[in-house]
Design an enzyme around this catalytic site. Sequence first.
Site, mmCIF file in Angstrom:
data_model
loop_
_atom_site.group_PDB
_atom_site.id
_atom_site.type_symbol
_atom_site.label_atom_id
_atom_site.label_comp_id
_atom_site.label_asym_id
_atom_site.label_seq_id
_atom_site.Cartn_x
_atom_site.Cartn_y
_atom_site.Cartn_z
ATOM 1 N N LYS A 87 27.771 38.351 49.587
ATOM 2 C CA LYS A 87 26.653 37.492 49.995
ATOM 3 C C LYS A 87 26.535 37.505 51.515
ATOM 4 O O LYS A 87 27.461 37.090 52.228
ATOM 5 C CB LYS A 87 26.940 36.073 49.521
ATOM 6 C CG LYS A 87 25.809 35.417 48.776
ATOM 7 C CD LYS A 87 26.304 34.129 48.165
ATOM 8 C CE LYS A 87 25.153 33.219 47.829
ATOM 9 N NZ LYS A 87 25.621 31.906 47.394
HETATM 10 C C1 E4P Z 1 22.839 30.250 46.268
HETATM 11 O O1 E4P Z 1 23.447 31.254 46.015
HETATM 12 C C2 E4P Z 1 23.387 29.057 46.924
HETATM 13 O O2 E4P Z 1 24.763 28.980 46.660
HETATM 14 C C3 E4P Z 1 22.810 27.755 46.439
HETATM 15 O O3 E4P Z 1 21.807 27.950 45.472
HETATM 16 C C4 E4P Z 1 22.479 26.771 47.508
HETATM 17 O O4 E4P Z 1 21.941 25.619 46.930
HETATM 18 P P1 E4P Z 1 21.869 24.188 47.648
HETATM 19 O O5 E4P Z 1 20.625 24.154 48.464
HETATM 20 O O6 E4P Z 1 21.805 23.224 46.510
HETATM 21 O O7 E4P Z 1 23.116 24.069 48.469
#
Ligand code: E4P
Length: 218
Positions: A87
Amino acid sequence: MELFLDTANMDEIRQGARLGVVRGVTTNPSLAAKEGIGKFEAYKSAVQEIAEMIDGPISVEVISSDVEGMITEGRDIVNWIPNPWVKLPSTIAGIEAMAVLTKDNIKVNQTLCFSVNQALLGAQAGATVVSPFVGRLDDVGHDGMQLVEDIASIFQRYNVKTKVMAASIRNSLHCVAAAKAGADISTVPFSVLMQMIKHPLTDAGQTRFLQDWQQASS
Ligand code: E4P
């Protein structure tokens, strides 16, 4: 549309795995921290534990913010588990690291995507999947789902291979909207997965079926 779990909580992943509907997991440093994971080695062990439960891609986020650090981490992460998606953020350094890592055939999840332009650049850099953050855009008064729809329709129009993963999902209506918008994947918190299943009419109907059967058979 496939469903991934957006969590680093082992109990949630175990329960999700048992349901047989979870195709992958996304993690990030905040989700890891929420589970008390604050060291790189502990993150690695947690990711390896997740990979034993889920037979699908596990997104593992880098914690460096410079290109060299991201590349080094990405090359390390791919040795942790059988199906890693590294990521990388939608930053200048992230895009540069993406271009290098994808040339090594490393799969990349482009995270923190808040615009079509960022998604277009990630696709050019070879991202396997791009993650538009729906909830966080909604939080600042933008239409997060419109971004999912825009990216999905542009990628379809130009036959771009990068998949679209709706992220930062906050409720089960987001899942329906993401599917309508053309997302290939939605990554959802465990609570949203539960919301997707539950319906009061299903519960009432099931109770009634069992009561009627008991009456008839007594
Ligand atoms: C995506 O891969 C992220 O981990 C996640 O969806 C972030 O979400 P949040 O805005 O609820 O932290």
